[in-house]
Design an enzyme around this catalytic site. Sequence first.
Site, PDB file in Angstrom:
ATOM      1  CB  ALA A 287      -0.929  -0.004   1.220  1.00  0.00           C
ATOM      2  CB  SER A 288       1.126   4.128   1.148  1.00  0.00           C
ATOM      3  OG  SER A 288       1.222   5.537   1.202  1.00  0.00           O
ATOM      4  N   GLY A 289       3.302   3.844  -0.535  1.00  0.00           N
ATOM      5  CA  GLY A 289       4.529   3.787  -1.316  1.00  0.00           C
ATOM      6  C   GLY A 289       4.678   2.475  -2.066  1.00  0.00           C
TER       7      GLY A 289
ATOM      8  N   GLY B 183      -3.730  -0.127  -2.008  1.00  0.00           N
ATOM      9  CA  GLY B 183      -4.293   1.206  -2.162  1.00  0.00           C
ATOM     10  C   GLY B 183      -3.582   2.196  -1.270  1.00  0.00           C
TER      11      GLY B 183
ATOM     12  CG  MET C 123       3.889   8.495  -0.774  1.00  0.00           C
ATOM     13  SD  MET C 123       3.977   8.097  -2.534  1.00  0.00           S
ATOM     14  CE  MET C 123       5.582   7.331  -2.612  1.00  0.00           C
TER      15      MET C 123
END
Length: 253
Positions: free
Chosen positions: A52-54, A74, A245
């Site tokens: 997720a994120s990064g 996500g 992130m």
Amino acid sequence: GKEFTDENIKALVVRVSTGGGSAFASEIIREQLALTQQAGKPVVVSMGSVAASGGYWIAAGADEVWASPSTLTGSIGIFAAVPTIDRALAELGVYSDGVGTTKVSDALYITRPMNETAARAFQFNIERGYQRFINLVADGREMTVEAVDEIAQGRVWIGEDAAKIGLVDNLGNLEQAIASAAKLAKLDGELKVHWLKDDAWAGMSLFDQLLGGLRAKTFSIQGLKEIVQPFSKLLDMNDPANVYMVCSECGTL
């Protein structure tokens, strides 16, 4: 790396298992994957329990994205962290003052609260980074920016739902992702898989490395780790622009 330009390597499968971290580091990895694709080699991402994120920044541009039904993915979002200790010092009766020649002279002094001019600049950088993120996803997943924004804003999806909204192509394990990469590379017959793994010590955080070198018997290593664990995250936050992130809902950095 040079392995990805080796003509003996026909496809790359990337196992992504992270809740994110430094925006700068994520971009470096994404660029290397893009160069691999430009060299004519398909890139397939296989997601672990968390990507997720990064982690999704890395995955978005892949030729195919595979996840398990329960993968957490996500968390398309971005934030900046600039810690200050002015209130902690105030509790001790310690204050900071000075004279500067610009409105941002004291912007990154940890002994003072961030001033409004610097805060606006950081906010602008955050918003630009978020737009960059959703544009990368839109390009990689062949979606509109508006459609990505609707499913972004830091929200987390399990793999099964991510497949329904277009963030993931297929549900399956690493072996299935490898088989799919072979098909994309138009390989026939028996495959030879070359595993690239980092040295275990190099992958440890500075915090774990330091504790790993301690062998004293007069105290509990685990007990010490529990006491200072909240501070260990700060050692991981080393992005040169202080921009991250990270999936806050995933429980990992």
